[in-house]
Design an enzyme around this catalytic site. Structure first.
Site, PDB file in Angstrom:
ATOM      1  CB  SER A 164      23.189  16.142  57.523  1.00  0.00           C
ATOM      2  OG  SER A 164      24.344  15.373  57.705  1.00  0.00           O
ATOM      3  CE  LYS A 187      17.616  12.083  47.227  1.00  0.00           C
ATOM      4  NZ  LYS A 187      17.755  11.600  48.591  1.00  0.00           N
ATOM      5  NE  ARG A 238      20.569   9.609  62.827  1.00  0.00           N
ATOM      6  CZ  ARG A 238      19.912  10.497  62.125  1.00  0.00           C
ATOM      7  NH1 ARG A 238      20.043  11.769  62.373  1.00  0.00           N
ATOM      8  NH2 ARG A 238      19.099  10.134  61.165  1.00  0.00           N
ATOM      9  CG  HIS A 276      28.101  11.785  59.287  1.00  0.00           C
ATOM     10  ND1 HIS A 276      27.652  13.043  58.917  1.00  0.00           N
ATOM     11  CD2 HIS A 276      27.088  10.934  59.007  1.00  0.00           C
ATOM     12  CE1 HIS A 276      26.435  12.943  58.437  1.00  0.00           C
ATOM     13  NE2 HIS A 276      26.064  11.677  58.489  1.00  0.00           N
TER      14      HIS A 276
END
Length: 161
Positions: free
Chosen positions: A129, A40, A91, A16
């Protein structure tokens, strides 16, 4: 040009940070938009405030980068801060498929809004992450995967130092 780089950043990784740094060289202003999704809340390791503080510390050396939290539609946040485009890091091909759909949806919601993709640096293309959290949870060394601000926060969260 002012761009928004959105994400949950739970936690911020070197991947990031690499995208943020590269975007800061390409654009006049970068707003890192830390997602606060009320649906969430129990799924995040770090609160929105903790994630915001990590991003701010890790990007303090970049004068044209700011970090803010947001909830709701990304296009509303983009409008609110007066940005002209969204930046996303990619990615793998699987990231592209999802991000392409999101880019089309965002452009449908806000005609003229562009989404620009920055390919992940090869050395960070495998870092996520989710993987960082899993390794850190079991006491593994993530020091090469995250900036110092994230490392300190992970160690504090998991009682490792």
């Amino acid at each position: 040009m002012h761009v928004v780089y959105p994400g949950s950043f739970d936690p911020l990784t070197n991947g990031h940070l690499d995208v943020i740094q590269r975007a800061s060289r390409l654009f006049d202003r970068v707003t890192v938009a830390v997602l606060e999704n009320p649906n969430k809340r129990g799924q995040y390791l770090f609160t929105a405030e903790e994630r915001l503080n990590i991003v701010r510390e890790a990007t303090a050396h970049l004068p044209n980068v700011e970090a803010r939290t947001f909830s709701g539609l990304l296009v509303d946040f983009v409008r609110q801060v007066g940005a002209q485009a969204i930046v996303k890091g990619l990615r793998a091909v699987s990231d592209y498929e999802y991000e392409l759909q999101m880019a089309h949806l965002n452009r449908q919601l806000l005609p003229g809004l562009e989404t620009l993709f920055i390919l992940a640096a090869t050395r960070y293309s495998f870092v996520s992450s989710t993987m960082v959290k899993e390794i850190a949870r079991y006491g593994g060394d993530v020091s090469k995967l995250v900036p110092p601000a994230t490392l300190r926060a992970l160690k504090a969260k998991f009682g490792q130092g």
